[in-house]
Design a protein around this motif. Structure first.
Motif, short mmCIF file in Angstrom:
data_model
loop_
_atom_site.label_atom_id
_atom_site.label_comp_id
_atom_site.label_asym_id
_atom_site.label_seq_id
_atom_site.Cartn_x
_atom_site.Cartn_y
_atom_site.Cartn_z
N LEU A 139 34.03 40.02 50.98
CA LEU A 139 32.88 39.24 50.72
C LEU A 139 33.34 37.68 50.36
CD1 LEU A 139 30.96 41.88 48.52
CD2 LEU A 139 30.60 41.25 50.92
N SER A 140 32.52 36.78 50.42
CA SER A 140 32.74 35.35 50.14
C SER A 140 32.43 35.15 48.58
CB SER A 140 31.73 34.64 50.81
OG SER A 140 30.40 34.60 50.42
N SER A 141 32.98 34.30 47.81
CA SER A 141 32.60 34.31 46.63
C SER A 141 31.05 34.34 46.29
CB SER A 141 33.07 32.77 46.01
OG SER A 141 33.03 32.57 44.66
N GLU A 142 30.44 33.43 47.20
CA GLU A 142 28.95 33.50 47.12
C GLU A 142 28.17 34.74 47.21
OE1 GLU A 142 24.94 31.15 48.84
OE2 GLU A 142 27.27 30.73 49.73
N GLN A 143 28.71 35.48 47.99
CA GLN A 143 27.98 36.88 48.22
C GLN A 143 28.56 37.79 47.11
OE1 GLN A 143 30.37 37.59 52.01
NE2 GLN A 143 28.17 37.95 53.16
N ARG A 144 29.65 37.74 46.50
CA ARG A 144 30.09 38.47 45.40
C ARG A 144 29.17 38.10 44.24
NH1 ARG A 144 35.53 36.49 46.60
NH2 ARG A 144 36.36 37.92 48.05
N LEU A 145 28.81 36.96 43.96
CA LEU A 145 28.28 36.49 42.88
C LEU A 145 26.81 36.91 42.68
CD1 LEU A 145 29.46 32.96 42.07
CD2 LEU A 145 30.06 35.28 40.99
N SER A 146 26.21 36.74 44.14
CA SER A 146 24.80 37.44 44.37
C SER A 146 24.79 38.91 44.18
CB SER A 146 24.35 37.11 45.83
OG SER A 146 23.05 37.36 46.20
N LEU A 147 25.63 39.62 44.94
CA LEU A 147 25.82 40.95 44.39
C LEU A 147 25.66 41.54 43.23
CD1 LEU A 147 26.04 43.99 45.61
CD2 LEU A 147 28.41 43.43 45.57
N VAL B 30 27.16 35.59 35.97
CA VAL B 30 26.17 36.38 36.68
C VAL B 30 25.99 38.08 35.99
CG1 VAL B 30 26.28 35.44 38.89
CG2 VAL B 30 27.85 37.08 38.18
N GLY B 31 26.38 37.90 34.71
CA GLY B 31 26.25 39.17 33.93
C GLY B 31 27.21 40.07 33.87
N VAL B 32 28.33 39.92 34.49
CA VAL B 32 29.66 40.91 34.47
C VAL B 32 30.32 40.82 33.06
CG1 VAL B 32 32.33 41.17 34.95
CG2 VAL B 32 30.23 40.52 36.78
N ASP B 33 30.26 42.16 32.33
CA ASP B 33 30.69 42.14 31.02
C ASP B 33 32.44 42.41 30.87
OD1 ASP B 33 27.94 42.58 29.50
OD2 ASP B 33 27.93 44.11 31.23
N THR B 34 32.87 42.82 31.88
CA THR B 34 34.29 43.08 31.93
C THR B 34 34.78 42.89 33.30
OG1 THR B 34 34.36 44.57 30.05
CG2 THR B 34 36.28 44.73 31.61
N VAL B 35 35.80 42.00 33.39
CA VAL B 35 36.45 41.98 34.69
C VAL B 35 37.88 42.60 34.83
CG1 VAL B 35 37.49 40.26 36.10
CG2 VAL B 35 35.48 39.55 34.53
N MET B 36 38.14 43.66 35.98
CA MET B 36 39.30 44.20 36.17
C MET B 36 40.07 43.18 36.94
SD MET B 36 38.14 47.89 37.51
CE MET B 36 37.17 47.31 39.25
N VAL B 37 41.36 42.91 36.33
CA VAL B 37 42.11 41.89 36.75
C VAL B 37 43.31 42.63 37.49
CG1 VAL B 37 43.57 39.79 36.06
CG2 VAL B 37 41.27 40.34 34.77
N MET B 38 43.34 42.03 38.78
CA MET B 38 44.39 42.67 39.67
C MET B 38 45.58 41.64 39.31
SD MET B 38 43.90 45.29 41.97
CE MET B 38 45.09 44.92 43.09
N PRO B 39 46.80 42.30 39.57
CA PRO B 39 48.06 41.24 39.42
C PRO B 39 48.03 40.07 40.57
CG PRO B 39 48.69 43.63 39.45
CD PRO B 39 47.04 43.72 39.74
N PRO B 40 48.70 39.36 40.28
CA PRO B 40 48.76 38.07 41.38
C PRO B 40 48.94 38.72 42.82
CG PRO B 40 50.21 37.62 39.40
CD PRO B 40 49.68 38.97 39.38
N LYS B 41 48.13 37.85 43.79
CA LYS B 41 48.28 38.27 45.21
C LYS B 41 49.43 37.20 45.50
CE LYS B 41 44.15 37.04 46.46
NZ LYS B 41 42.87 36.98 47.25
#
Length: 322
Positions: free
Chosen positions: A68-76, A113-124
């Motif tokens: 997904l694009s950043s815009e699609q993720r935020l909309s979702l 956009v209402g996210v309460d917690t972000v699952m943070v992956m290690p650096p790509k």
């Protein structure tokens, strides 16, 4: 802290699928209404003990995140936020970036956009950063979360990261950050959970692979994030209820009943496999095949269908089909 995001002990949360539909041009686009409907249905489900899912994970691996694009993720996520709010559970989403500065921006955006917690992956990155660099990466994400009034969940997933797992010493240090709600451990080796719990029994660790729910509970995990639970929510919740109560034999019966399909959650094509199984479960085989991921071969389709049927038959005997 928002909603229930401060304490997720003894809970399981579904990593929901992003449903897709064909546009007039024939291209696939997000079907927000259907995605919301199925997410709500999963959150409505109850275990035999009367509990429900404790959170909603959107736009994760099973949510087509990498496509997904950043815009699609935020909309979702904005759409899923309304579902999470209705059922009074926290909304969780993943984030992955090459640099800590890029990660800071992503965490900040997700909060809008209402996210309460972000699952943070290690650096790509191609090579694993040293522990000091890795800590700085997660610490900046925590700073962004603090400013936005949300929390983070360091996500130890060596397969997805492409390099070795985070060390137990680093994970323990990250868990001490005030903005860290829990640690998510996605590995079939649950010894890392027990090692950390022996050092600090108050750590909150969520298992990220369906095959190890019971073993992770024995090792000290306080819950888990499930893919198979999207297909069989009643079974997934009930299994966690038994784990919470220390009824290991009963929990293991359910784990064994779901073994055939839980296996798929630990495979590289888990998105494609489990999404197809979900489609079969809802008499929507074509819908289950709509993915931005890889196209399954007929052999793979037949294998997933067989595994789904076997799990369904076993769970019916246990009265665990919604």
């Amino acid at each position: 802290m928002k909603k229930n995001s401060k304490d997720w002990r003894n809970t399981v949360m579904p990593a929901v699928f992003t449903w897709l539909k064909e546009s007039e041009s024939g291209a696939l686009e997000i079907d927000l209404d259907t995605t919301k409907k199925y997410a709500a249905n999963i959150l409505k489900a109850q275990g035999k003990g009367g509990t429900r899912m404790g959170g909603l994970v959107g736009s994760g691996t099973l949510g087509e995140n990498s496509y997904l694009s950043s815009e699609q993720r935020l909309s979702l996520l904005k759409a899923l936020s309304s579902v999470a709010q209705e059922y009074k559970v926290p909304l969780i989403s993943g984030a992955a970036a090459k640099t800590k500065e890029e990660l800071y921006k992503i965490v900040t955006e997700l909060a809008t956009v209402g996210v309460d917690t972000v699952m943070v992956m290690p650096p790509k990155t191609k090579e694993a950063p040293c522990d000091n660099e890795m800590y700085a990466y997660f610490a900046l994400a925590a700073a962004a979360a603090k400013e936005a009034g949300i929390t983070i969940m360091p996500y130890n997933n060596p397969d997805a990261a492409g390099y070795h797992a985070l060390s137990t010493a680093l994970l323990t240090k990250l868990a001490a950050l005030p903005e860290v709600t829990a640690l998510k451990i996605s590995t079939i080796d649950v010894s890392v959970i027990e090692t950390m719990m022996l050092d600090n029994k108050n750590l909150k660790v969520l298992a990220g692979v369906d095959t190890v729910t019971v073993h992770a509970g024995l090792a000290g995990a306080c819950g888990g994030i499930t893919g198979v639970g999207c297909v069989f929510p009643k079974a997934s919740i009930t299994m966690q209820e038994y784990v919470n109560n220390g009824e290991w034999a009963e929990a293991n019966k359910i784990s064994q009943a779901m073994n055939s399909i839980s296996y798929l959650d630990a495979q590289p094509l888990l998105l494609e496999y489990l999404k197809f199984a979900f489609g079969v479960h809802h008499n929507d085989a074509d819908g289950g095949l709509r993915t931005l991921g890889k196209k399954l071969t007929q052999q793979q389709i037949d294998d997933v269908r067989t595994r789904y049927i076997k799990a369904k038959e076993r769970l019916e005997i246990l009265d665990l089909i919604d």
